[in-house]
Write a protein that holds these residues in place. Structure first.
Motif, PDB file in Angstrom:
ATOM      1  N   ILE A 113       0.832  -1.199   0.000  1.00 31.84           N
ATOM      2  CA  ILE A 113       0.000   0.000   0.000  1.00 31.84           C
ATOM      3  C   ILE A 113       0.868   1.250   0.000  1.00 31.84           C
ATOM      4  N   ASN A 114       1.979   1.200   0.724  1.00 28.16           N
ATOM      5  CA  ASN A 114       2.884   2.341   0.771  1.00 28.16           C
ATOM      6  C   ASN A 114       3.441   2.702  -0.601  1.00 28.16           C
ATOM      7  N   SER A 115       3.489   1.736  -1.500  1.00 21.18           N
ATOM      8  CA  SER A 115       4.058   1.989  -2.827  1.00 21.18           C
ATOM      9  C   SER A 115       3.046   2.563  -3.814  1.00 21.18           C
ATOM     10  N   PHE A 116       1.757   2.582  -3.442  1.00 21.06           N
ATOM     11  CA  PHE A 116       0.725   3.072  -4.349  1.00 21.06           C
ATOM     12  C   PHE A 116       0.686   4.599  -4.372  1.00 21.06           C
ATOM     13  N   ASP A 117       0.304   5.152  -5.521  1.00 22.04           N
ATOM     14  CA  ASP A 117       0.118   6.595  -5.647  1.00 22.04           C
ATOM     15  C   ASP A 117      -1.312   6.995  -5.306  1.00 22.04           C
ATOM     16  N   VAL A 118      -2.252   6.138  -5.669  1.00 22.18           N
ATOM     17  CA  VAL A 118      -3.666   6.347  -5.361  1.00 22.18           C
ATOM     18  C   VAL A 118      -4.247   4.984  -4.997  1.00 22.18           C
ATOM     19  N   CYS A 119      -5.165   4.959  -4.040  1.00 21.83           N
ATOM     20  CA  CYS A 119      -5.781   3.705  -3.612  1.00 21.83           C
ATOM     21  C   CYS A 119      -7.280   3.720  -3.902  1.00 21.83           C
ATOM     22  N   LEU A 120      -7.789   2.573  -4.331  1.00 21.10           N
ATOM     23  CA  LEU A 120      -9.207   2.450  -4.675  1.00 21.10           C
ATOM     24  C   LEU A 120      -9.979   1.720  -3.590  1.00 21.10           C
ATOM     25  N   GLY A 121     -11.148   2.258  -3.251  1.00 18.93           N
ATOM     26  CA  GLY A 121     -12.021   1.645  -2.261  1.00 18.93           C
ATOM     27  C   GLY A 121     -12.959   0.653  -2.910  1.00 18.93           C
ATOM     28  N   ILE A 122     -14.278   0.921  -2.839  1.00 19.71           N
ATOM     29  CA  ILE A 122     -15.265   0.002  -3.409  1.00 19.71           C
ATOM     30  C   ILE A 122     -16.180   0.745  -4.377  1.00 19.71           C
ATOM     31  N   PHE A 123     -16.735  -0.033  -5.329  1.00 21.08           N
ATOM     32  CA  PHE A 123     -17.564   0.563  -6.385  1.00 21.08           C
ATOM     33  C   PHE A 123     -18.753  -0.331  -6.751  1.00 21.08           C
ATOM     34  N   GLY A 124     -19.205  -1.136  -5.796  1.00 18.64           N
ATOM     35  CA  GLY A 124     -20.316  -2.037  -6.058  1.00 18.64           C
ATOM     36  C   GLY A 124     -21.648  -1.308  -6.183  1.00 18.64           C
ATOM     37  N   ASP A 125     -22.665  -2.060  -6.626  1.00 13.38           N
ATOM     38  CA  ASP A 125     -24.004  -1.493  -6.834  1.00 13.38           C
ATOM     39  C   ASP A 125     -24.972  -1.818  -5.703  1.00 13.38           C
ATOM     40  N   SER A 126     -24.594  -2.674  -4.776  1.00 16.03           N
ATOM     41  CA  SER A 126     -25.522  -3.198  -3.778  1.00 16.03           C
ATOM     42  C   SER A 126     -25.866  -2.176  -2.693  1.00 16.03           C
ATOM     43  N   TYR A 127     -26.906  -2.506  -1.937  1.00 12.29           N
ATOM     44  CA  TYR A 127     -27.291  -1.667  -0.799  1.00 12.29           C
ATOM     45  C   TYR A 127     -26.178  -1.656   0.249  1.00 12.29           C
ATOM     46  N   LYS A 128     -25.525  -2.809   0.427  1.00 15.89           N
ATOM     47  CA  LYS A 128     -24.425  -2.881   1.388  1.00 15.89           C
ATOM     48  C   LYS A 128     -23.313  -1.913   0.996  1.00 15.89           C
ATOM     49  N   ALA A 129     -23.034  -1.826  -0.311  1.00 17.45           N
ATOM     50  CA  ALA A 129     -22.005  -0.895  -0.772  1.00 17.45           C
ATOM     51  C   ALA A 129     -22.375   0.545  -0.424  1.00 17.45           C
ATOM     52  N   GLU A 130     -23.660   0.814  -0.317  1.00 14.18           N
ATOM     53  CA  GLU A 130     -24.140   2.156  -0.012  1.00 14.18           C
ATOM     54  C   GLU A 130     -23.914   2.525   1.460  1.00 14.18           C
ATOM     55  N   ILE A 131     -23.905   1.533   2.352  1.00 18.26           N
ATOM     56  CA  ILE A 131     -23.857   1.853   3.783  1.00 18.26           C
ATOM     57  C   ILE A 131     -22.554   1.466   4.475  1.00 18.26           C
ATOM     58  N   VAL A 132     -21.692   0.725   3.797  1.00 20.15           N
ATOM     59  CA  VAL A 132     -20.487   0.222   4.454  1.00 20.15           C
ATOM     60  C   VAL A 132     -19.334   1.222   4.373  1.00 20.15           C
ATOM     61  N   ILE A 133     -18.450   1.181   5.379  1.00 20.40           N
ATOM     62  CA  ILE A 133     -17.154   1.852   5.322  1.00 20.40           C
ATOM     63  C   ILE A 133     -16.122   0.725   5.344  1.00 20.40           C
ATOM     64  N   PRO A 134     -15.564   0.358   4.203  1.00 23.90           N
ATOM     65  CA  PRO A 134     -14.705  -0.824   4.127  1.00 23.90           C
ATOM     66  C   PRO A 134     -13.409  -0.676   4.914  1.00 23.90           C
ATOM     67  N   ASN A 135     -12.928  -1.798   5.465  1.00 23.43           N
ATOM     68  CA  ASN A 135     -11.709  -1.737   6.270  1.00 23.43           C
ATOM     69  C   ASN A 135     -10.507  -1.264   5.468  1.00 23.43           C
ATOM     70  N   LYS A 136     -10.501  -1.537   4.143  1.00 25.68           N
ATOM     71  CA  LYS A 136      -9.369  -1.096   3.322  1.00 25.68           C
ATOM     72  C   LYS A 136      -9.223   0.427   3.326  1.00 25.68           C
ATOM     73  N   VAL A 137     -10.335   1.143   3.460  1.00 29.22           N
ATOM     74  CA  VAL A 137     -10.266   2.603   3.474  1.00 29.22           C
ATOM     75  C   VAL A 137      -9.574   3.086   4.750  1.00 29.22           C
ATOM     76  N   TYR A 138      -9.862   2.448   5.880  1.00 30.67           N
ATOM     77  CA  TYR A 138      -9.156   2.771   7.116  1.00 30.67           C
ATOM     78  C   TYR A 138      -7.655   2.498   6.949  1.00 30.67           C
ATOM     79  N   HIS A 139      -7.324   1.377   6.318  1.00 30.55           N
ATOM     80  CA  HIS A 139      -5.921   1.015   6.129  1.00 30.55           C
ATOM     81  C   HIS A 139      -5.207   2.016   5.228  1.00 30.55           C
ATOM     82  N   TYR A 140      -5.829   2.336   4.090  1.00 27.64           N
ATOM     83  CA  TYR A 140      -5.230   3.317   3.178  1.00 27.64           C
ATOM     84  C   TYR A 140      -4.966   4.640   3.901  1.00 27.64           C
ATOM     85  N   SER A 141      -5.940   5.049   4.708  1.00 32.68           N
ATOM     86  CA  SER A 141      -5.815   6.322   5.419  1.00 32.68           C
ATOM     87  C   SER A 141      -4.638   6.310   6.382  1.00 32.68           C
TER      88      SER A 141
END
Length: 222
Positions: A113-141
């Motif tokens: 992750i440290n080597s990335f220039d930009v990190c991508l979170g989630i892009f799903g269409d589901s209702y869960k995608a609408e309400i979740v804060i994925p753990n990867k976003v905490y990690h990227y931050s």
């Protein structure tokens, strides 16, 4: 709060009996390394288990749109439910700007992750995608990275577009356009990354989450 409303409405549980505990991040595992080796090309990174929630097909479509940008590459870490589909899409489009790195041991994620220039979170269409804060976003931050993810009610419970994260739709063109914009504006990337790290490391580290949990237990109605 989206999960709280969902479980309250679905299961008929009183709101007062449901408490929200953010995932947070283990800052001893995920942290910024100033000495981290950077890639030669502008690297757009993602990790996950390729479930529909994550919308990896949208990421691959965005890579297709950016295939002529020879100094941009995509690196996808992980495997899982839709990995074969993702790999098939890459072969179908003959993408030479997209690389699958397979599954990494958890303790090795920080270095990549440290080597990335930009990190991508989630892009799903589901209702869960609408309400979740994925753990990867905490990690990227915590690693102090600029993050692009789908604009949802869930993500806006903690993050603010243009301040500590960059939000867009889950359409491939919008994702691609956002990547191009952030590539051309390193000062914007840096500002977003710094504010994102400050927010998560200060308020959502393991100690703060533990204290929130203890507070919930102390105040839970009996």
């Amino acid at each position: 709060l989206g999960h709280k409303k969902y479980f309250s409405n679905t299961l008929g549980i009183d709101n007062d009996k449901i408490h929200v505990l953010p995932i947070g991040v283990e800052t001893e595992i995920f942290f910024n390394r100033e000495d981290s080796k950077q890639n030669e090309k502008f690297t757009v990174g993602f990790y996950g288990n390729f479930v529909p929630l994550q919308g990896t097909d949208k990421i691959i479509e965005a890579a297709k749109l950016l295939r002529e940008e020879k100094d941009i590459v995509f690196e996808l870490i992980g495997s899982g439910y839709r990995f074969k589909k993702a790999h098939s899409m890459m072969k179908k489009y003959k993408l030479d700007n997209l690389f699958f790195r397979g599954t990494l041991p958890y303790h090795q994620l920080n270095e990549r992750i440290n080597s990335f220039d930009v990190c991508l979170g989630i892009f799903g269409d589901s209702y869960k995608a609408e309400i979740v804060i994925p753990n990867k976003v905490y990690h990227y931050s915590a690693v102090k990275k600029c993050i692009i993810t789908r604009d949802t009610t869930g993500i806006r419970e903690i993050f603010s577009h243009g301040k500590d994260i960059y939000l867009c739709s889950n359409q491939a063109k919008d994702i691609a356009d956002t990547i191009l914009y952030l590539k051309k504006h390193p000062n914007v990337r840096e500002e977003l990354a710094v504010h994102s790290q400050q927010l998560i490391v200060n308020q959502y580290n393991e100690k703060e989450i533990a204290l929130k949990f203890i507070d919930i237990l102390k105040n839970y109605p009996r």
